[in-house]
Design a protein around this motif. Structure first.
Motif, PDB file in Angstrom:
ATOM      1  N   ARG A  73     -33.171 -21.924  48.133  1.00 16.88           N
ATOM      2  CA  ARG A  73     -33.812 -20.418  47.875  1.00 16.88           C
ATOM      3  C   ARG A  73     -32.590 -20.207  46.880  1.00 16.88           C
ATOM      4  N   GLY A  74     -32.586 -20.465  46.147  1.00 10.72           N
ATOM      5  CA  GLY A  74     -32.152 -19.338  44.752  1.00 10.72           C
ATOM      6  C   GLY A  74     -30.861 -20.515  44.054  1.00 10.72           C
ATOM      7  N   LEU A  75     -30.715 -20.967  44.719  1.00 10.30           N
ATOM      8  CA  LEU A  75     -29.747 -22.446  44.247  1.00 10.30           C
ATOM      9  C   LEU A  75     -30.160 -23.345  42.337  1.00 10.30           C
ATOM     10  N   GLU A  76     -29.247 -22.943  41.824  1.00  7.68           N
ATOM     11  CA  GLU A  76     -29.638 -23.596  40.519  1.00  7.68           C
ATOM     12  C   GLU A  76     -28.875 -24.815  40.447  1.00  7.68           C
ATOM     13  N   PRO A  77     -29.258 -26.206  39.323  1.00  4.31           N
ATOM     14  CA  PRO A  77     -29.067 -27.275  39.662  1.00  4.31           C
ATOM     15  C   PRO A  77     -27.596 -27.474  39.569  1.00  4.31           C
ATOM     16  N   THR A  78     -27.127 -28.735  39.219  1.00  3.95           N
ATOM     17  CA  THR A  78     -25.487 -29.265  39.135  1.00  3.95           C
ATOM     18  C   THR A  78     -26.424 -30.246  38.893  1.00  3.95           C
TER      19      THR A  78
END
Length: 470
Positions: free
Chosen positions: A210-215
């Motif tokens: 939840r709420g994470l952006e790609p790396t």
């Protein structure tokens, strides 16, 4: 119990003494209530540990399964050839928003299915091939995620914006790589098994996404919990209405249903075995709501047991009961199947009949299961394609089949009670092959509320699709 409570027996006194203040009656009551709660929790956990069941004795018995072993050897041989020809995996660029026009979506033949996006295997962090796929919808945000399995990991891809999928992260294999990895979801947790030696079952809390952006490269997660009561396992089956996972094709329970209580996903507990019919390749377990009134409300598993459709009542995990065991003509490897939504009929795939039988066209077997003790094969549907079938799922009036070299095939099942099916759409993500064998699409997940369909390709990666109903 006395020993467990002893650490808390004088905690009220110590609370006041350590605080160095005189205790009011209210403070003493608060301290006593807190200590009592801790005591109850300690006793509850101790009781759970004392009564905890384990896979032992008969559960540890293993019977060789020549058919399953033959199929896996055959797949390993074909995969080795694919690797030698530098096609497994096949490196390709990502694709966004490529509609089906005049029967083609770029290089891919299609009908009534648009390609919203394609994510290559390499972008999902794997050096190997793809296999199983499932999905999860975040109950708080409504975000949709594809859970994509590969030989060496499981990838989590946000497909909420289906033309712009985002790889959020990966969970590495517990032990070694394997051509087989399988996943299902219950209570916002993914349960992952593999044919890898000593792999067990990984548990991953999906709310971490939840709420994470790609790396870049994709972040690597760690498992939330691990279930070690078996090593390798071919498939995992979930009953989303109950708190159980059913692992099949392991070296426990003679290859049958290894049942796991996942009411606390962070602490899975062995619940029971079904081993009377030997190796179970796949199954669907449901709280039964079908027309057979004798079993309404019970936990019923429909097993695909190499050469039979086997229906089992597993309501009592310590004492599962076979309701029926029915073979059929020209069975080569009973692989997988799925119930119609009213649970009156089901479709069954035989994985090897196209390869070894006299009819190379893809065959889907149609069963009437209105009487769970006497299921009947009522008809077979033959595709125009000559491809092996693999996994199928039914949603509403449509069946979504991942048929290896024929890609995703969509069948209208609205007349299933009459034994009639009709193909109404397809997307062939394997234009490089058109014969029985084990390349192309592995599985699909058609259950997102948005209508987005995700399909896994063994050699290529993740296909995000949209079905345009005719």
């Amino acid at each position: 119990r006395r020993h467990l409570l002893r650490p808390y027996s004088f905690c009220c006194h110590r609370f006041c003494r350590d605080d160095g203040a005189k205790c009011s009656l209210a403070t003493m009551n608060w301290a006593y209530s807190a200590c009592l709660l801790l005591s109850i929790l300690a006793c509850s956990q101790a009781r759970r540990n004392i009564t905890r069941k384990h896979c032992e004795g008969r559960c540890r018995e293993y019977t060789p399964h020549p058919r399953a072993e033959e199929v896996m050897r055959l797949k390993e041989q074909m995969h080795a050839k694919c690797v030698h020809e530098h096609e497994c995996p096949t490196p390709l660029p990502a694709i966004q928003n490529q509609p089906c026009i005049d029967g083609q979506s770029g290089e891919y033949p299609c009908e009534n299915v648009d390609l919203l996006a394609f994510v290559p295997l390499a972008e999902m962090g794997t050096n190997g091939d793809g296999n199983d796929i499932w999905g999860w919808t975040d109950p708080e945000t409504g975000s949709e995620y594809a859970i994509v399995c590969a030989t060496d990991l499981t990838a989590f891809v946000d497909v909420t914006e289906p033309t712009q999928p985002r790889v959020i992260g990966t969970l590495r294999t517990k032990t070694t790589s394997s051509l087989w990895r399988d996943v299902k979801v219950f209570n916002n947790h993914a349960f992952i098994v593999s044919e890898a030696t000593n792999h067990g079952m990984q548990v991953f809390d999906l709310t971490q996404l939840r709420g994470l952006e790609p790396t870049n490269p994709p972040r690597q997660f760690t498992e939330t919990a691990h279930y070690p009561e078996f090593g390798n396992c071919h498939n995992v089956v979930g009953n989303e209405e109950l708190s159980y996972m059913y692992c099949v094709g392991s070296r426990t329970c003679r290859g049958g249903l290894h049942m796991v209580d996942v009411s606390d996903p962070s602490d899975p507990v062995f619940a029971g075995c079904f081993d009377e019919d030997g190796y179970v390749h796949d199954a669907q377990c449901v709280v039964y709501k079908g027309p057979d009134a004798r079993y309404v409300g019970r936990d019923i598993c429909f097993g695909y047991d190499e050469d039979t459709l086997t229906i089992v009542d597993v309501q009592i995990k310590e004492n599962p009961v076979i309701l029926s065991r029915v073979p059929y003509n020209n069975n080569y490897y009973t692989h997988q199947g799925w119930l119609s939504e009213d649970q009156s009929h089901l479709l069954l795939d035989d994985e090897l009949d196209e390869l070894y039988g006299s009819e190379p066209r893809t065959r889907t077997l149609i069963w009437n299961v209105e009487n769970l003790q006497e299921p009947m094969l009522i008809n077979s549907f033959y595709s125009e394609e000559t491809a092996s079938d693999h996994n199928l799922y039914i949603k509403g009036n449509y069946a979504y089949q991942a048929n290896y070299c024929a890609g995703l095939r969509i069948l209208d099942v609205s007349a299933i009670q009459n034994g009639d099916l009709k193909q109404v759409g397809y997307f062939d993500m394997a234009p490089y092959c058109s014969s029985p064998g084990f390349q192309g699409s592995w599985s699909s997940y058609p259950y997102f509320a948005s209508g987005t369909i995700v399909v896994s390709s063994i050699e290529r990666g993740l296909f995000v699709l949209k079905f345009n109903e005719p």
